[in-house]
Each structure stands twice: as C-alpha cells, then as structure tokens.
Design a protein around this motif. Sequence first.
Motif, PDB file in Angstrom:
ATOM      1  N   LEU A  82      14.098   0.431  -8.005  1.00 24.19           N
ATOM      2  CA  LEU A  82      12.885  -0.366  -8.006  1.00 24.19           C
ATOM      3  C   LEU A  82      11.861   0.230  -7.044  1.00 24.19           C
ATOM      4  O   LEU A  82      12.202   0.632  -5.936  1.00 24.19           O
ATOM      5  CB  LEU A  82      13.181  -1.809  -7.604  1.00 24.19           C
ATOM      6  CG  LEU A  82      14.121  -2.594  -8.539  1.00 24.19           C
ATOM      7  CD1 LEU A  82      14.260  -4.033  -8.050  1.00 24.19           C
ATOM      8  CD2 LEU A  82      13.616  -2.565  -9.970  1.00 24.19           C
ATOM      9  N   VAL A  83      10.607   0.266  -7.487  1.00 26.50           N
ATOM     10  CA  VAL A  83       9.515   0.778  -6.673  1.00 26.50           C
ATOM     11  C   VAL A  83       8.428  -0.292  -6.613  1.00 26.50           C
ATOM     12  O   VAL A  83       7.954  -0.747  -7.659  1.00 26.50           O
ATOM     13  CB  VAL A  83       8.930   2.081  -7.256  1.00 26.50           C
ATOM     14  CG1 VAL A  83       7.799   2.594  -6.371  1.00 26.50           C
ATOM     15  CG2 VAL A  83      10.008   3.135  -7.419  1.00 26.50           C
ATOM     16  N   SER A  84       8.056  -0.712  -5.423  1.00 29.39           N
ATOM     17  CA  SER A  84       6.984  -1.694  -5.241  1.00 29.39           C
ATOM     18  C   SER A  84       5.697  -0.961  -4.897  1.00 29.39           C
ATOM     19  O   SER A  84       5.651  -0.179  -3.940  1.00 29.39           O
ATOM     20  CB  SER A  84       7.337  -2.679  -4.121  1.00 29.39           C
ATOM     21  OG  SER A  84       8.457  -3.465  -4.491  1.00 29.39           O
ATOM     22  N   LEU A  85       4.655  -1.209  -5.685  1.00 27.10           N
ATOM     23  CA  LEU A  85       3.360  -0.568  -5.470  1.00 27.10           C
ATOM     24  C   LEU A  85       2.356  -1.591  -4.950  1.00 27.10           C
ATOM     25  O   LEU A  85       2.297  -2.724  -5.443  1.00 27.10           O
ATOM     26  CB  LEU A  85       2.846   0.040  -6.776  1.00 27.10           C
ATOM     27  CG  LEU A  85       3.708   1.133  -7.407  1.00 27.10           C
ATOM     28  CD1 LEU A  85       3.129   1.559  -8.748  1.00 27.10           C
ATOM     29  CD2 LEU A  85       3.847   2.327  -6.481  1.00 27.10           C
ATOM     30  N   ARG A  86       1.575  -1.185  -3.992  1.00 29.03           N
ATOM     31  CA  ARG A  86       0.534  -2.050  -3.415  1.00 29.03           C
ATOM     32  C   ARG A  86      -0.790  -1.290  -3.435  1.00 29.03           C
ATOM     33  O   ARG A  86      -1.293  -0.836  -2.420  1.00 29.03           O
ATOM     34  CB  ARG A  86       0.914  -2.468  -1.989  1.00 29.03           C
ATOM     35  CG  ARG A  86       2.193  -3.306  -1.939  1.00 29.03           C
ATOM     36  CD  ARG A  86       2.616  -3.606  -0.503  1.00 29.03           C
ATOM     37  NE  ARG A  86       3.824  -4.416  -0.466  1.00 29.03           N
ATOM     38  CZ  ARG A  86       5.056  -3.940  -0.555  1.00 29.03           C
ATOM     39  NH1 ARG A  86       5.247  -2.631  -0.693  1.00 29.03           N
ATOM     40  NH2 ARG A  86       6.097  -4.740  -0.510  1.00 29.03           N
ATOM     41  N   GLY A  87      -1.319  -1.137  -4.631  1.00 31.84           N
ATOM     42  CA  GLY A  87      -2.579  -0.433  -4.792  1.00 31.84           C
ATOM     43  C   GLY A  87      -2.458   1.075  -4.780  1.00 31.84           C
ATOM     44  O   GLY A  87      -3.470   1.776  -4.729  1.00 31.84           O
ATOM     45  N   GLU A  88      -1.236   1.593  -4.832  1.00 27.89           N
ATOM     46  CA  GLU A  88      -1.044   3.035  -4.784  1.00 27.89           C
ATOM     47  C   GLU A  88      -0.648   3.560  -6.159  1.00 27.89           C
ATOM     48  O   GLU A  88      -0.596   2.832  -7.139  1.00 27.89           O
ATOM     49  CB  GLU A  88       0.018   3.378  -3.741  1.00 27.89           C
ATOM     50  CG  GLU A  88       1.356   2.723  -3.998  1.00 27.89           C
ATOM     51  CD  GLU A  88       2.113   2.437  -2.711  1.00 27.89           C
ATOM     52  OE1 GLU A  88       2.398   3.401  -1.976  1.00 27.89           O
ATOM     53  OE2 GLU A  88       2.430   1.281  -2.456  1.00 27.89           O
TER      54      GLU A  88
END
Length: 212
Positions: A82-88
């Motif tokens: 799992l990869v969490s992205l925050r505007g990237e």
Amino acid sequence: MAQFRLQGSKVLAVDLTGDAVKAKNGSMVAYEGDMTFKKMTGGGDGLRGMVTRRLTGEQMEVMEVKGRGTCFFADRATEINLVSLRGETLYVEAGNLLATDSSLRTGTTFTGLRGASQGNGLFTTTVEGTGQAAIMSDGTAIVLRVTPSTPLQVDPGAYIAHTGKLKQHFQSGVNFRTFIGEGSGEAFQIRFEGEGLVYVQPSERTTFGGDV
C-alpha cells in the motif's frame, strides 16, 4: 474515500461507502455488499489516455468498482504493497499497479531509457493526487530511501516504483550479476539521486539490453 487494507499479504480489501475504486481488470476475487463493475477505456483516462498509452506502449486494462461494501482484489498470488499519496506522484511500472482510489489521476510520463526495462517503451505510469494506491511485487518488496548523500543503484528488472524528487540515470557497463560471473551481454543499472523512496522486488523481469 475508499479505505484500503491488506488481508494477509496477497489480498487487498477495499471498503466502499458509495464511492469508487479503479483496479486492474479481472483482479476482483470476491465482494460483499452491492457493487457495480465497469470496464474503463484507456486506463481510466478517456480517449486522450487511450491514445497516449497506445503511443507509449504502457498497457493498462482497468475496471471501476463502485458501491457499498467490501471488495477483494488479488493477482496471481503476488505480494501487495500500500502506498499513501498526499498530493505527490507515484511512478510505477504498469504491470505492477493493482488498484487506486478513484480520486487519483493516472497518466504516463517520459522516463528516459529506464522505461525499456519492462519492454514498455520509454514511458512509465504515473498516479497523482491524494489517496491510496496498491502496487504488486513478485515476493516481498523492500522500500529504500534515497537522500542527496546516499544515491541508489537498482537492477532494472527488480524496480517496481518510486516517489519523491528523484532523478534517474540509466547506466550501462555493469550490473549485479557481472560481479559473480553470471552476466552475459551488455549490463545495465538505474541510478537514483535526490530525495525519495524506491520500491524494489526480490525477483527480476526479463529486460532489454542483456541479462540483468
């Protein structure tokens, strides 16, 4: 927003409350609740995305899953990360992308010679925005941090994905098997410099440019 969680290491569970998720076509293995499934054209990016992917060779067959309940995804018993992205932006080989939150935008970008590692031309898939993505690896992936003082060399066949502000150079002349006498033909490495994370799998795809 859809909630991603792992059931073991090889099954992705996505909890939906009327929202949607985009996933690799045919990867649904079970679901609970009320769901609808729709095949999406061009990797979910419409006509422009379809044309771009045909030109670049990035192949993505994507479906949209929408409804209320829990949907389970898997693909050939591969490990899921799992990869969490925050505007990237996540840069990932198309064959390693399992699912993304519907709010994330997918596309393609030019990455230079590194893109040839999977036979997909000179482009790779991008996932942008805020939300979660699930990527696959052949075996348990490791996540390696790159800093300005610690560049990283990676076998192209083991590369899965990366995030952050990284520059990459496709180098010829040496690879890991060369050191143990198993290499043949021209050898390659990817060198990452900058600040970010690189996802590497403990298995190697068949690549162009000789054994890696």
